[in-house]
Motif scaffolding. Structure first.
Motif, PDB file in Angstrom:
ATOM      1  N   UNK A 134     -56.670   7.330   9.634  1.00  0.00           N
ATOM      2  CA  UNK A 134     -57.286   6.660  10.817  1.00  0.00           C
ATOM      3  C   UNK A 134     -58.110   5.668  10.429  1.00  0.00           C
ATOM      4  N   UNK A 135     -58.275   5.368   9.732  1.00  0.00           N
ATOM      5  CA  UNK A 135     -58.812   4.258   8.839  1.00  0.00           C
ATOM      6  C   UNK A 135     -57.582   3.037   8.050  1.00  0.00           C
ATOM      7  N   UNK A 136     -56.492   4.075   7.778  1.00  0.00           N
ATOM      8  CA  UNK A 136     -55.171   3.534   7.533  1.00  0.00           C
ATOM      9  C   UNK A 136     -54.724   2.564   8.624  1.00  0.00           C
ATOM     10  N   UNK A 137     -54.619   3.367   9.904  1.00  0.00           N
ATOM     11  CA  UNK A 137     -53.710   2.820  10.368  1.00  0.00           C
ATOM     12  C   UNK A 137     -54.625   1.777  11.968  1.00  0.00           C
ATOM     13  N   UNK A 175     -62.839   5.431  20.989  1.00  0.00           N
ATOM     14  CA  UNK A 175     -61.621   4.700  20.625  1.00  0.00           C
ATOM     15  C   UNK A 175     -60.466   4.752  19.607  1.00  0.00           C
ATOM     16  N   UNK A 176     -60.976   5.997  18.361  1.00  0.00           N
ATOM     17  CA  UNK A 176     -59.486   6.063  17.920  1.00  0.00           C
ATOM     18  C   UNK A 176     -59.342   7.663  18.457  1.00  0.00           C
ATOM     19  N   UNK A 177     -60.153   8.409  18.607  1.00  0.00           N
ATOM     20  CA  UNK A 177     -59.303   9.900  19.205  1.00  0.00           C
ATOM     21  C   UNK A 177     -58.837   9.353  20.531  1.00  0.00           C
ATOM     22  N   UNK A 178     -58.691   8.493  21.368  1.00  0.00           N
ATOM     23  CA  UNK A 178     -57.565   7.891  22.317  1.00  0.00           C
ATOM     24  C   UNK A 178     -56.649   7.215  21.508  1.00  0.00           C
ATOM     25  N   UNK A 179     -56.487   6.599  20.776  1.00  0.00           N
ATOM     26  CA  UNK A 179     -55.394   6.080  20.210  1.00  0.00           C
ATOM     27  C   UNK A 179     -54.522   6.994  19.454  1.00  0.00           C
ATOM     28  N   UNK A 180     -55.023   8.024  18.495  1.00  0.00           N
ATOM     29  CA  UNK A 180     -55.183   8.376  17.599  1.00  0.00           C
ATOM     30  C   UNK A 180     -54.604   9.994  18.067  1.00  0.00           C
ATOM     31  N   UNK A 181     -54.455  10.609  19.122  1.00  0.00           N
ATOM     32  CA  UNK A 181     -54.873  12.029  19.490  1.00  0.00           C
ATOM     33  C   UNK A 181     -54.281  12.466  20.878  1.00  0.00           C
ATOM     34  N   UNK A 182     -54.029  13.336  21.686  1.00  0.00           N
ATOM     35  CA  UNK A 182     -53.770  14.091  23.020  1.00  0.00           C
ATOM     36  C   UNK A 182     -54.295  14.869  22.884  1.00  0.00           C
ATOM     37  N   UNK A 210     -57.298  18.706  20.683  1.00  0.00           N
ATOM     38  CA  UNK A 210     -56.643  17.351  20.755  1.00  0.00           C
ATOM     39  C   UNK A 210     -55.584  17.803  19.632  1.00  0.00           C
ATOM     40  N   UNK A 211     -54.781  17.357  18.992  1.00  0.00           N
ATOM     41  CA  UNK A 211     -53.695  16.641  18.261  1.00  0.00           C
ATOM     42  C   UNK A 211     -53.339  15.741  18.175  1.00  0.00           C
ATOM     43  N   UNK A 212     -53.013  15.338  17.011  1.00  0.00           N
ATOM     44  CA  UNK A 212     -52.927  13.694  16.094  1.00  0.00           C
ATOM     45  C   UNK A 212     -51.145  14.176  16.274  1.00  0.00           C
ATOM     46  N   UNK A 213     -51.309  12.685  16.797  1.00  0.00           N
ATOM     47  CA  UNK A 213     -49.719  12.404  17.713  1.00  0.00           C
ATOM     48  C   UNK A 213     -49.275  11.165  16.956  1.00  0.00           C
ATOM     49  N   UNK A 214     -47.999  10.807  17.049  1.00  0.00           N
ATOM     50  CA  UNK A 214     -47.732   9.341  17.053  1.00  0.00           C
ATOM     51  C   UNK A 214     -47.097   9.452  15.392  1.00  0.00           C
ATOM     52  N   UNK A 215     -47.222   7.992  15.177  1.00  0.00           N
ATOM     53  CA  UNK A 215     -46.620   6.866  13.685  1.00  0.00           C
ATOM     54  C   UNK A 215     -48.038   7.861  12.494  1.00  0.00           C
TER      55      UNK A 215
END
Length: 280
Positions: free
Chosen positions: A132-135, A177-184, A191-196
């Motif tokens: 998450x820090x990287x993205x 904000x990071x949960x919304x951006x990187x998890x679904x 919740x699960x990490x999703x996307x790039x």
């Protein structure tokens, strides 16, 4: 009727404790002082009962056979504490985002590779926090040759980390904000990490005190709250091996109660209480 699980404290002998100490040392480099005898009983007796073994001795004999190799991992896991959380020791992630990743982004965008390592990643909160820090600091990182190696000695926690699914309590440390951006949402409140972001971590089973089939070096290594289980010689040997895997000016992050006592001999300079930089 006879108790189905006859193991009790009176059947836990000093010979059993010495055998556990030997296994822990040989398998994972873990040092168990004599003061840990009661702790070993409380943790290992659960495994003895769950496998319905007749005694500690029978259980320890089993884990040292070929058929008991999977259980050997459970034993090692029982002897360590997998306490972790997202963005634990926040100053490390602030430093990573403000200092390390911007430098890596410049290098990676120029066609070079970027590598970070989460050593002893447990159930994955640390490497997913790194991701998450990287993205956040380098949004297009997943489109480049940028990867996060995440390793642990225990295959069970590696499987959980790879899945990248956590319950509501476990993700409390993630900013909304990071949960919304990187998890679904994954159902049942999980919740699960999703996307790039899922392209960044590579999860592998690795014993830090065995050989490392690792190519190349790292811009930063997280090795936190691990060496507390090792004796002085094992600890210093690991620090040196980690330092050798850092790029010049790369950073090593350690736990809040840890200190690299051999920093100068390892070519490391302490830049903050738990942050070390490799000298060029």
């Amino acid at each position: 009727m006879k108790d189905q699980f006859p193991v009790n404290e009176s059947e836990y002998t000093d010979a059993d404790f010495q055998k556990v100490r030997q296994i822990a040392r040989e398998q994972a480099g873990i040092h168990l002082p004599a003061t840990k005898k009661a702790l070993v009983y409380s943790r290992v007796s659960r495994r003895v009962r769950e496998l319905n073994q007749s005694s500690f001795q029978a259980y320890l004999n089993f884990v040292t056979t070929a058929a008991g190799q999977n259980e050997m991992q459970n034993l090692i896991c029982a002897l360590t504490t997998n306490v972790t959380s997202f963005f634990r020791e926040r100053n490390h992630f602030d430093h990573l985002e403000s200092v390390v990743i911007p430098q890596m982004a410049t290098k990676v965008r120029a066609g070079k590779r970027g590598r970070l390592w989460s050593a002893a990643c447990s159930t994955g909160q640390e490497p997913w926090s790194i991701a998450m820090s990287v993205m956040t600091a380098f949004p297009d990182a997943a489109s480049h040759d940028f990867r996060i190696l995440a390793t642990d000695i225990n295959a069970n926690v590696i499987a959980q980390a790879t899945e990248g699914t956590y319950n509501a309590e476990e993700i409390e440390g993630i900013p909304p904000a990071r949960k919304s951006q990187f998890m679904e949402p994954a159902g049942n409140g999980d919740y699960r990490f999703d996307g790039p972001i899922r392209r960044l971590p590579a999860f592998r089973v690795l014993n830090l005190n065995a050989s490392w089939p690792i190519q190349g070096s790292f811009s930063a290594i997280f090795c936190r709250n691990v060496v507390i289980y090792f004796d002085d010689a094992t600890r210093e040997h690991l620090w040196q091996r980690l330092a050798d895997k850092l790029e010049p000016d790369g950073f090593l992050y350690v736990g809040h109660s840890e200190r690299v006592s051999c920093a100068s001999q390892c070519g490391l300079i302490q830049v903050a209480p738990t942050i070390y930089r490799k000298d060029q």
